[in-house]
Design a protein around this motif. Structure first.
Motif, short mmCIF file in Angstrom:
data_model
loop_
_atom_site.label_atom_id
_atom_site.label_comp_id
_atom_site.label_asym_id
_atom_site.label_seq_id
_atom_site.Cartn_x
_atom_site.Cartn_y
_atom_site.Cartn_z
N UNK A 20 0.96 -1.13 0.18
CA UNK A 20 0.12 -0.24 -0.01
C UNK A 20 0.77 1.08 -0.06
N UNK A 21 1.57 1.34 0.95
CA UNK A 21 2.77 2.38 0.41
C UNK A 21 3.47 2.73 -0.76
N UNK A 22 3.72 1.44 -1.40
CA UNK A 22 4.12 1.50 -2.79
C UNK A 22 3.28 2.40 -3.70
N UNK A 23 1.96 1.60 -3.08
CA UNK A 23 0.71 2.35 -4.45
C UNK A 23 0.60 3.46 -4.60
N UNK A 24 0.54 4.05 -2.80
CA UNK A 24 0.83 5.47 -3.02
C UNK A 24 1.84 6.37 -3.08
N UNK A 25 2.97 5.22 -3.32
CA UNK A 25 4.23 6.18 -3.67
C UNK A 25 5.13 6.27 -2.89
N UNK A 26 5.11 6.44 -1.81
CA UNK A 26 5.81 6.60 -0.72
C UNK A 26 6.77 6.61 -0.71
N UNK A 27 7.45 5.42 -1.31
CA UNK A 27 9.00 5.64 -1.17
C UNK A 27 9.54 5.85 -2.37
N UNK A 28 8.34 6.98 -3.06
CA UNK A 28 9.05 8.17 -3.99
C UNK A 28 8.86 9.23 -4.46
N UNK A 29 9.33 9.75 -3.05
CA UNK A 29 9.14 11.33 -2.29
C UNK A 29 8.48 12.49 -4.05
N UNK A 30 9.69 12.10 -4.24
CA UNK A 30 8.95 13.21 -5.59
C UNK A 30 8.44 13.56 -5.90
N UNK A 31 7.40 12.23 -6.37
CA UNK A 31 5.82 12.22 -6.65
C UNK A 31 5.44 13.76 -6.16
N UNK A 32 5.32 13.55 -4.94
CA UNK A 32 4.34 14.60 -3.74
C UNK A 32 5.42 16.06 -3.91
N UNK A 33 6.73 15.73 -3.80
CA UNK A 33 7.42 16.87 -3.95
C UNK A 33 7.53 18.22 -4.84
N UNK A 34 7.03 17.28 -6.15
CA UNK A 34 6.54 17.86 -7.33
C UNK A 34 5.41 18.67 -7.92
N UNK A 35 3.77 17.55 -6.90
CA UNK A 35 2.62 18.15 -6.27
C UNK A 35 2.97 19.24 -6.48
N UNK A 36 3.83 19.47 -4.34
CA UNK A 36 3.84 20.26 -3.58
C UNK A 36 4.48 21.51 -4.40
N UNK A 37 4.95 21.85 -5.51
CA UNK A 37 5.84 23.15 -5.37
C UNK A 37 5.28 24.30 -5.49
N UNK A 38 4.56 23.86 -6.78
CA UNK A 38 3.64 24.76 -7.52
C UNK A 38 2.44 25.15 -6.23
N UNK A 39 2.18 24.55 -5.37
CA UNK A 39 1.18 24.93 -4.28
C UNK A 39 1.95 26.67 -3.46
N UNK A 40 3.23 26.10 -3.00
CA UNK A 40 4.40 26.40 -2.07
C UNK A 40 4.51 28.09 -2.74
N UNK A 41 5.14 27.96 -4.41
CA UNK A 41 5.46 28.49 -4.44
C UNK A 41 4.18 30.32 -5.04
N UNK A 42 3.37 29.24 -5.42
CA UNK A 42 1.81 30.32 -5.55
C UNK A 42 1.64 31.10 -4.13
N UNK A 43 2.02 30.38 -3.16
CA UNK A 43 1.73 30.92 -1.26
C UNK A 43 2.88 32.14 -1.84
#
Length: 311
Positions: A20-43
């Motif tokens: 389930x961790x693998x399904x959520x890609x928690x072993x590959x944090x780059x995905x959520x990091x790249x999703x998060x960065x535009x949010x932070x940049x916009x803020x």
């Protein structure tokens, strides 16, 4: 887990929950990091525009939402792509094609993650809630696009860049030209880095008949990625101008542009003589976009804090 960021750490988790961790890609944090960065940049862009420090509560909510929704999107993608994943060397060991997780269990896990994402979204103002819900169309369509088009990276870009609108909306309760320009830049950035990522699967994708911009651009892929990175920089620069953000924000913008130029140069060098880009290099360049995004965010954050301290 050939491209896991830290497989040894991942293996410390109880065996029952690892799939389930693998399904959520928690072993590959780059995905959520790249999703998060535009949010932070916009803020931070909103903060630089109005001389206010970004709210820590917003950034923490975006962090939780990015992890939850990246996991939900990845789980949905794996459910839809289970047959394709079974035929690709890099993905055949994923939980569903390998039999580690049933489709029914994956669907239940998808719903649970989506509910967490919804709970996070409901913490924002009404305009931001409505805006966030509008992104779900891109998320729903994305897994199917590669079956009939070479542009799944564009749909992914439309979804992953959505945070460039959300951060400003959460801070201001409305949109403006600056976040719209930042969004278009983030779309171009995502198309560029996901094209680099797709270079790992070009051969398998050709055999099974699915599309990608990496296949579409072929021996011109380095020029295409460089072009998208140039667009990303140009739109980000226009966003700063529209927000009247200067000073340290321009330092971050310059660093962002230099990082993207470095990536394009590395890709160009690897393609010299029409050689194939090694998968390890493609993965390295893809992951380095976390640093590119952090540089831009850092400049915007520093400028917003500077202005807030002066006021």
């Amino acid at each position: 887990m050939p491209d896991a960021a830290n497989p040894s750490l991942f293996r410390l988790a109880p065996a029952r929950i690892r799939p389930y961790l693998q399904l959520a890609r928690l072993d590959r944090p780059i995905g959520w990091q790249l999703l998060l960065l535009p949010c932070l940049q916009s803020s931070a862009l909103a903060g630089a525009a109005y001389g206010l420090a970004p709210r820590l509560s917003d950034m923490l909510l975006f962090l939780a939402g990015a992890i939850a929704m990246r996991g939900a999107g990845s789980t949905f993608n794996d459910i839809v792509d289970r047959d394709i994943d079974a035929r690709v060397e890099r993905t055949r060991a994923r939980p569903i094609p390998s039999g580690a997780v049933t489709e029914r269990a994956a669907a239940a896990f998808l719903v649970a993650q989506a509910l967490v994402g919804l709970a996070v979204l409901l913490c924002f103002n009404g305009f931001t809630i409505a805006l966030g819900l509008c992104s779900l169309g891109f998320v729903a369509v994305y897994p199917f696009v590669k079956r009939f088009s070479h542009w799944p990276q564009a749909v992914l870009g439309a979804a992953f860049a959505w945070g460039a609108l959300m951060g400003w909306a959460a801070a201001r309760g409305a949109l403006a030209p600056a976040p719209a320009l930042l969004y278009f830049g983030a779309v171009a950035w995502t198309i560029g880095y996901d094209t680099v990522y797709a270079l790992q699967d070009v051969k398998d994708d050709a055999v099974i008949g699915v599309g990608s911009t990496a296949r579409l651009f072929g021996d011109k892929v380095d020029l295409a990625v460089g072009g998208f990175y140039a667009l990303a920089f140009a739109f980000a620069a226009a966003a700063l101008v529209a927000a009247s953000a200067g000073g340290l924000a321009l330092v971050g913008l310059s660093g962002y542009g230099l990082h993207l130029a470095w990536q394009a140069a590395r890709l160009r060098a690897a393609r010299k003589g029409d050689a194939e880009v090694p998968g390890a290099l493609a993965l390295h360049l893809f992951r380095s976009n976390r640093d590119a995004g952090l540089i831009l965010f850092g400049g915007l954050l520093a400028e917003s804090l500077r202005l807030a301290l002066q006021s």
